[in-house]
Design a protein around this motif. Structure first.
Motif, PDB file in Angstrom:
ATOM      1  N   UNK A  86       0.793  -1.205  -0.132  1.00  0.00           N
ATOM      2  CA  UNK A  86       0.001  -0.055   0.028  1.00  0.00           C
ATOM      3  C   UNK A  86       0.737   1.215   0.183  1.00  0.00           C
ATOM      4  N   UNK A  87       0.521   2.178  -0.762  1.00  0.00           N
ATOM      5  CA  UNK A  87       1.320   3.616  -0.836  1.00  0.00           C
ATOM      6  C   UNK A  87       0.818   4.753  -0.068  1.00  0.00           C
ATOM      7  N   UNK A  88      -0.524   4.640  -0.148  1.00  0.00           N
ATOM      8  CA  UNK A  88      -1.292   6.034   0.566  1.00  0.00           C
ATOM      9  C   UNK A  88      -1.752   5.591   2.063  1.00  0.00           C
ATOM     10  N   UNK A  89      -0.860   5.603   2.852  1.00  0.00           N
ATOM     11  CA  UNK A  89      -1.237   5.314   4.289  1.00  0.00           C
ATOM     12  C   UNK A  89      -0.932   6.367   5.323  1.00  0.00           C
ATOM     13  N   UNK A  90      -1.946   6.489   6.265  1.00  0.00           N
ATOM     14  CA  UNK A  90      -1.784   7.394   7.182  1.00  0.00           C
ATOM     15  C   UNK A  90      -1.739   6.579   8.615  1.00  0.00           C
ATOM     16  N   UNK A  91      -0.263   6.484   9.086  1.00  0.00           N
ATOM     17  CA  UNK A  91      -0.273   5.589  10.305  1.00  0.00           C
ATOM     18  C   UNK A  91      -0.555   6.477  11.598  1.00  0.00           C
ATOM     19  N   UNK A  92      -1.599   6.622  12.128  1.00  0.00           N
ATOM     20  CA  UNK A  92      -2.154   7.667  12.929  1.00  0.00           C
ATOM     21  C   UNK A  92      -1.259   7.435  14.329  1.00  0.00           C
ATOM     22  N   UNK A  93      -0.990   6.199  14.713  1.00  0.00           N
ATOM     23  CA  UNK A  93      -0.311   5.828  15.687  1.00  0.00           C
ATOM     24  C   UNK A  93       1.214   5.690  15.703  1.00  0.00           C
ATOM     25  N   UNK A  94       1.813   5.999  14.569  1.00  0.00           N
ATOM     26  CA  UNK A  94       3.322   5.827  14.240  1.00  0.00           C
ATOM     27  C   UNK A  94       3.576   4.458  13.818  1.00  0.00           C
ATOM     28  N   UNK A  95       4.886   4.362  14.057  1.00  0.00           N
ATOM     29  CA  UNK A  95       5.397   2.899  13.530  1.00  0.00           C
ATOM     30  C   UNK A  95       6.717   2.637  14.245  1.00  0.00           C
ATOM     31  N   UNK A 140      -4.043  13.494  13.029  1.00  0.00           N
ATOM     32  CA  UNK A 140      -5.390  13.118  13.272  1.00  0.00           C
ATOM     33  C   UNK A 140      -6.125  14.020  12.162  1.00  0.00           C
ATOM     34  N   UNK A 141      -5.861  15.345  11.915  1.00  0.00           N
ATOM     35  CA  UNK A 141      -6.598  15.927  11.032  1.00  0.00           C
ATOM     36  C   UNK A 141      -6.421  15.511   9.468  1.00  0.00           C
ATOM     37  N   UNK A 142      -5.301  14.911   9.327  1.00  0.00           N
ATOM     38  CA  UNK A 142      -4.719  14.392   7.810  1.00  0.00           C
ATOM     39  C   UNK A 142      -5.800  13.216   7.788  1.00  0.00           C
ATOM     40  N   UNK A 143      -6.149  12.235   8.963  1.00  0.00           N
ATOM     41  CA  UNK A 143      -6.929  11.182   8.843  1.00  0.00           C
ATOM     42  C   UNK A 143      -8.289  11.801   8.780  1.00  0.00           C
ATOM     43  N   UNK A 144      -8.680  12.802   9.107  1.00  0.00           N
ATOM     44  CA  UNK A 144     -10.233  13.203   9.112  1.00  0.00           C
ATOM     45  C   UNK A 144     -10.505  13.822   7.677  1.00  0.00           C
ATOM     46  N   UNK A 145      -9.349  14.328   6.910  1.00  0.00           N
ATOM     47  CA  UNK A 145      -9.361  14.888   5.733  1.00  0.00           C
ATOM     48  C   UNK A 145      -9.543  13.955   4.869  1.00  0.00           C
ATOM     49  N   UNK A 146      -8.731  12.796   4.968  1.00  0.00           N
ATOM     50  CA  UNK A 146      -8.622  11.646   3.852  1.00  0.00           C
ATOM     51  C   UNK A 146     -10.177  10.908   4.269  1.00  0.00           C
ATOM     52  N   UNK A 147     -10.557  10.596   5.456  1.00  0.00           N
ATOM     53  CA  UNK A 147     -12.016   9.740   5.441  1.00  0.00           C
ATOM     54  C   UNK A 147     -13.020  10.580   4.881  1.00  0.00           C
ATOM     55  N   UNK A 148     -12.927  12.265   4.954  1.00  0.00           N
ATOM     56  CA  UNK A 148     -13.797  13.005   4.368  1.00  0.00           C
ATOM     57  C   UNK A 148     -13.898  13.026   2.923  1.00  0.00           C
ATOM     58  N   UNK A 149     -12.830  12.474   2.373  1.00  0.00           N
ATOM     59  CA  UNK A 149     -13.065  12.483   1.005  1.00  0.00           C
ATOM     60  C   UNK A 149     -13.547  11.359   0.160  1.00  0.00           C
ATOM     61  N   UNK A 150     -13.835  10.373   1.341  1.00  0.00           N
ATOM     62  CA  UNK A 150     -14.608   8.992   0.844  1.00  0.00           C
ATOM     63  C   UNK A 150     -16.141   9.124   0.448  1.00  0.00           C
ATOM     64  N   UNK A 151     -16.392   8.009  -0.358  1.00  0.00           N
ATOM     65  CA  UNK A 151     -17.895   7.984  -0.412  1.00  0.00           C
ATOM     66  C   UNK A 151     -18.322   6.773   0.332  1.00  0.00           C
ATOM     67  N   UNK A 152     -17.368   5.980   0.668  1.00  0.00           N
ATOM     68  CA  UNK A 152     -17.377   5.029   1.612  1.00  0.00           C
ATOM     69  C   UNK A 152     -16.163   4.572   2.359  1.00  0.00           C
ATOM     70  N   UNK A 153     -16.678   4.399   3.846  1.00  0.00           N
ATOM     71  CA  UNK A 153     -15.448   4.000   4.926  1.00  0.00           C
ATOM     72  C   UNK A 153     -15.589   2.625   5.134  1.00  0.00           C
ATOM     73  N   UNK A 154     -14.437   1.819   4.721  1.00  0.00           N
ATOM     74  CA  UNK A 154     -14.475   0.368   5.118  1.00  0.00           C
ATOM     75  C   UNK A 154     -13.629   0.381   6.485  1.00  0.00           C
ATOM     76  N   UNK A 155     -14.115  -0.162   7.525  1.00  0.00           N
ATOM     77  CA  UNK A 155     -13.709  -0.441   8.738  1.00  0.00           C
ATOM     78  C   UNK A 155     -13.362  -1.786   9.016  1.00  0.00           C
ATOM     79  N   UNK A 156     -12.060  -1.947   9.032  1.00  0.00           N
ATOM     80  CA  UNK A 156     -11.479  -3.311   9.192  1.00  0.00           C
ATOM     81  C   UNK A 156     -10.931  -3.694  10.628  1.00  0.00           C
ATOM     82  N   UNK A 157     -11.370  -4.639  11.445  1.00  0.00           N
ATOM     83  CA  UNK A 157     -10.834  -5.036  12.697  1.00  0.00           C
ATOM     84  C   UNK A 157     -10.730  -3.979  13.703  1.00  0.00           C
TER      85      UNK A 157
END
Length: 199
Positions: A86-95, A140-157
């Motif tokens: 995967x290329x477009x990933x926001x790791x909101x809790x780091x690595x 966090x706000x990067x995550x909110x922006x990315x999710x806000x651009x979606x038509x569908x949010x797939x929540x996994x695990x």
């Protein structure tokens, strides 16, 4: 169709990485106060985690998200989405890729802490590139922006023990974004779902 995925510990279960709930009182030990009071023990825990992660391989759920180029917001620090391609990933809790000295901004490969948890230049306590309980989430706000651009949010695990997951999903719902949840057998159900959805 603009799909974005929000992933939590459950997606990596089939890769052999236990979820926090399966690791007993680990949650308390991944807090800012525990780190400040017990840095040696904290890094021992992180080193063990990293060893588990290095033995793990991306499973079919990670691989399917990469194959269909689905942008991802992940709460995981295991790096398996990257390893799946995967290329477009926001790791909101780091690595667990590196640690940083807050005094002189020197970055070190994470494995340096197996030898010393102090900066080689200034002896400052090295900081993990991980968001701990009690920290703010820088992306966090990067995550909110990315999710806000979606038509569908797939929540996994995601177990919804974290206020982060609850908040991001609620924001999507309030914005009128369709929310689909796959919490069981992600390794089978995610590839199946994506294949059907993305013709």
């Amino acid at each position: 169709m603009n799909l974005v995925a929000l992933t939590g510990a459950g997606i990596s279960k089939a890769s052999g990485i236990p979820t926090f709930n399966e690791m007993g009182n680990l949650r308390e030990k991944l807090s800012r106060s525990f780190f400040q009071n017990n840095p040696e023990e904290f890094y021992k825990i992180l080193i063990e985690m990293k060893e588990k992660i290095e033995r793990a391989e991306p499973n079919p759920a990670h691989i399917a998200l990469a194959k269909y180029n689905v942008p991802i917001v992940t709460m995981n620090i295991d790096g398996l989405h990257k390893r799946a391609g995967s290329k477009n990933i926001i790791e909101i809790h780091g690595n667990l890729e590196y640690v940083e000295c807050p005094n002189c901004n020197e970055l070190y490969d994470f494995d340096v802490v197996k030898g010393t948890i102090y900066c080689k230049k200034c002896r400052g306590l090295l900081q993990p590139n991980v968001v701990l309980y009690g920290d703010i989430i820088p992306l966090y706000f990067n995550a909110i922006d990315l999710i806000g651009s979606a038509d569908e949010l797939l929540v996994v695990g995601t177990s919804f023990y974290t206020s982060t997951a609850i908040d991001l999903v609620n924001r999507a719902k309030f914005a009128g974004i369709k929310v689909t949840m796959i919490n069981e057998n992600a390794e089978e159900n995610v590839p199946k779902y994506l294949k059907k959805l993305i013709k």
